[in-house]
Design an enzyme around this catalytic site. Structure first.
Site, mmCIF file in Angstrom:
data_model
loop_
_atom_site.group_PDB
_atom_site.id
_atom_site.type_symbol
_atom_site.label_atom_id
_atom_site.label_comp_id
_atom_site.label_asym_id
_atom_site.label_seq_id
_atom_site.Cartn_x
_atom_site.Cartn_y
_atom_site.Cartn_z
ATOM 1 N N ARG A 203 7.052 2.112 10.767
ATOM 2 C CA ARG A 203 8.351 2.042 10.114
ATOM 3 C C ARG A 203 9.426 2.098 11.187
ATOM 4 N NH1 ARG A 203 9.113 6.389 5.492
ATOM 5 N NH2 ARG A 203 10.621 7.235 6.957
ATOM 6 N N LYS B 266 5.710 14.830 2.406
ATOM 7 C CA LYS B 266 6.300 14.726 1.067
ATOM 8 C C LYS B 266 5.815 13.474 0.337
ATOM 9 C CE LYS B 266 10.625 14.709 2.422
ATOM 10 N NZ LYS B 266 10.534 14.811 3.883
ATOM 11 N N ARG C 200 16.206 12.190 13.382
ATOM 12 C CA ARG C 200 15.922 12.609 12.006
ATOM 13 C C ARG C 200 15.624 14.106 11.947
ATOM 14 N NH1 ARG C 200 11.241 8.794 10.731
ATOM 15 N NH2 ARG C 200 11.050 9.870 8.756
ATOM 16 N N ARG D 23 19.126 16.497 0.084
ATOM 17 C CA ARG D 23 18.976 16.668 1.524
ATOM 18 C C ARG D 23 20.181 17.348 2.156
ATOM 19 N NH1 ARG D 23 15.164 12.417 2.717
ATOM 20 N NH2 ARG D 23 14.717 12.199 4.924
ATOM 21 N N ARG E 30 1.883 7.597 12.645
ATOM 22 C CA ARG E 30 2.136 7.136 11.277
ATOM 23 C C ARG E 30 2.261 5.609 11.178
ATOM 24 N NH1 ARG E 30 6.077 10.273 7.203
ATOM 25 N NH2 ARG E 30 7.834 9.022 7.882
HETATM 26 P P1 ADP Z 1 11.660 11.165 5.980
HETATM 27 O O1 ADP Z 1 11.701 12.240 4.929
HETATM 28 O O2 ADP Z 1 10.316 11.064 6.594
HETATM 29 O O3 ADP Z 1 12.777 11.279 6.976
HETATM 30 P P2 ADP Z 1 12.693 9.205 4.091
HETATM 31 O O4 ADP Z 1 12.064 7.916 3.735
HETATM 32 O O5 ADP Z 1 12.792 10.252 3.034
HETATM 33 O O6 ADP Z 1 11.899 9.742 5.357
HETATM 34 O O7 ADP Z 1 14.188 8.929 4.610
HETATM 35 C C1 ADP Z 1 14.493 7.928 5.548
HETATM 36 C C2 ADP Z 1 16.012 7.827 5.779
HETATM 37 O O8 ADP Z 1 16.668 7.510 4.535
HETATM 38 C C3 ADP Z 1 16.694 9.087 6.249
HETATM 39 O O9 ADP Z 1 16.620 9.233 7.644
HETATM 40 C C4 ADP Z 1 18.137 8.837 5.769
HETATM 41 O O10 ADP Z 1 18.819 7.936 6.620
HETATM 42 C C5 ADP Z 1 17.944 8.146 4.451
HETATM 43 N N1 ADP Z 1 17.906 9.079 3.307
HETATM 44 C C6 ADP Z 1 16.832 9.289 2.473
HETATM 45 N N2 ADP Z 1 17.121 10.203 1.524
HETATM 46 C C7 ADP Z 1 18.401 10.591 1.756
HETATM 47 C C8 ADP Z 1 19.276 11.518 1.138
HETATM 48 N N3 ADP Z 1 18.892 12.250 0.067
HETATM 49 N N4 ADP Z 1 20.525 11.679 1.656
HETATM 50 C C9 ADP Z 1 20.931 10.974 2.705
HETATM 51 N N5 ADP Z 1 20.160 10.088 3.365
HETATM 52 C C10 ADP Z 1 18.901 9.884 2.896
#
Ligand code: ADP
Length: 239
Positions: free
Chosen positions: A174, A28, A185, A103, A141
């Site tokens: 990260r 993404k 996750r 999400r 990554r």
């Molecule tokens: P990825 O999609 O690779 O898991 P992100 O950077 O999008 O990585 O998200 C990292 C973390 O940020 C998630 O594991 C969660 O804890 C938090 N997070 C991000 N976006 C949301 C969301 N829309 N709702 C709840 N938690 C979120």
């Protein structure tokens, strides 16, 4: 002979929310960056916004740090507020990319309540990636801590190992890309996020399924471009 009046057509950008949907590691963030360059609309990454709060040590940052580190989702109300504030800023007037939001189905409902009155068209780009490919990708990554550029030892290596091509910073893993956190996750994705795509389909949203397992990121982007070109982002209007 009938002569039709001359019609001049111009292309204008309709405000569009490109919702990039897919599991962690589906690409993404990488696709968002290509789309930003292509269309000149901003990327709204809730993950980046939340990490920024942690980095700056804000109250929000302190309240979510433990959850983020463990790979669990942060509360809906919190991300809903962050996104609502962001999409009303002037640079979002032509549209924006939602990367990592919504999400949960509760977030999806809130997003529709927010964007409906703003006249924003919602288009979902669903990046589909095989589970084993995801695991392999996430292990390789690396990210630049300064500019946020993502690299991958398999699919997108930097020119010099461990160094950002753009600013020479040393690349890092990260915090939430550690294996045990990755597992959490992915579980959160299955339980809470995957149902959102069914919700969108049932609600007759436009959903583009894109196979993002096999091809290189540039090729995946090419297919996203082909799907979107001329139909959503640019509208023909007569003047
Ligand atoms: P990825 O999609 O690779 O898991 P992100 O950077 O999008 O990585 O998200 C990292 C973390 O940020 C998630 O594991 C969660 O804890 C938090 N997070 C991000 N976006 C949301 C969301 N829309 N709702 C709840 N938690 C979120």
């Amino acid at each position: 002979m009938e002569v039709s009046p001359p019609v001049e057509t111009v292309r204008v950008a309709a405000p569009v929310a490109l919702i990039l949907f897919g599991s962690p590691g589906s690409g993404k963030g990488t696709q968002s960056k290509y789309i930003v360059e292509w269309l000149g609309i901003p990327q709204i990454s809730t993950g980046d916004m939340l990490r920024d709060h942690i980095r700056r040590g804000t109250e929000i940052g302190k309240s979510i740090e433990a959850r983020m580190r463990a790979g669990t989702l942060v509360p809906d109300e919190l991300v809903n507020v962050l996104v609502a504030e962001r999409v009303t800023q002037p640079d979002c007037s032509r549209g924006f990319i939602l990367d990592g939001y919504p999400r949960t189905t509760a977030q999806a409902r809130q997003m529709m309540r927010l964007l409906g009155p703003l006249g924003v068209e919602e288009v979902v780009i669903h990046l589909i990636v095989d589970y084993n490919v995801i695991i392999a990708r996430m292990q390789g990554r690396r990210v630049c801590p300064k500019c946020g550029t993502l690299y991958n030892s398999v699919s997108r290596p930097p020119k010099t190992e461990g160094i950002c091509d753009l600013d020479g910073e040393k690349l890092v893993i990260r915090e939430d890309d550690r294996p045990e956190v990755v597992r959490e996750r992915l579980e959160q994705y299955e339980a809470q996020t995957r149902p959102v795509i069914d919700f969108f389909r049932e609600d007759h949203h436009r959903v583009f399924d894109v196979d993002a397992s096999r091809e290189r990121p540039e090729a995946v982007f090419g297919r996203i471009q082909a799907m979107l070109a001329g139909m959503v982002v640019l509208k023909e209007v007569a003047v």
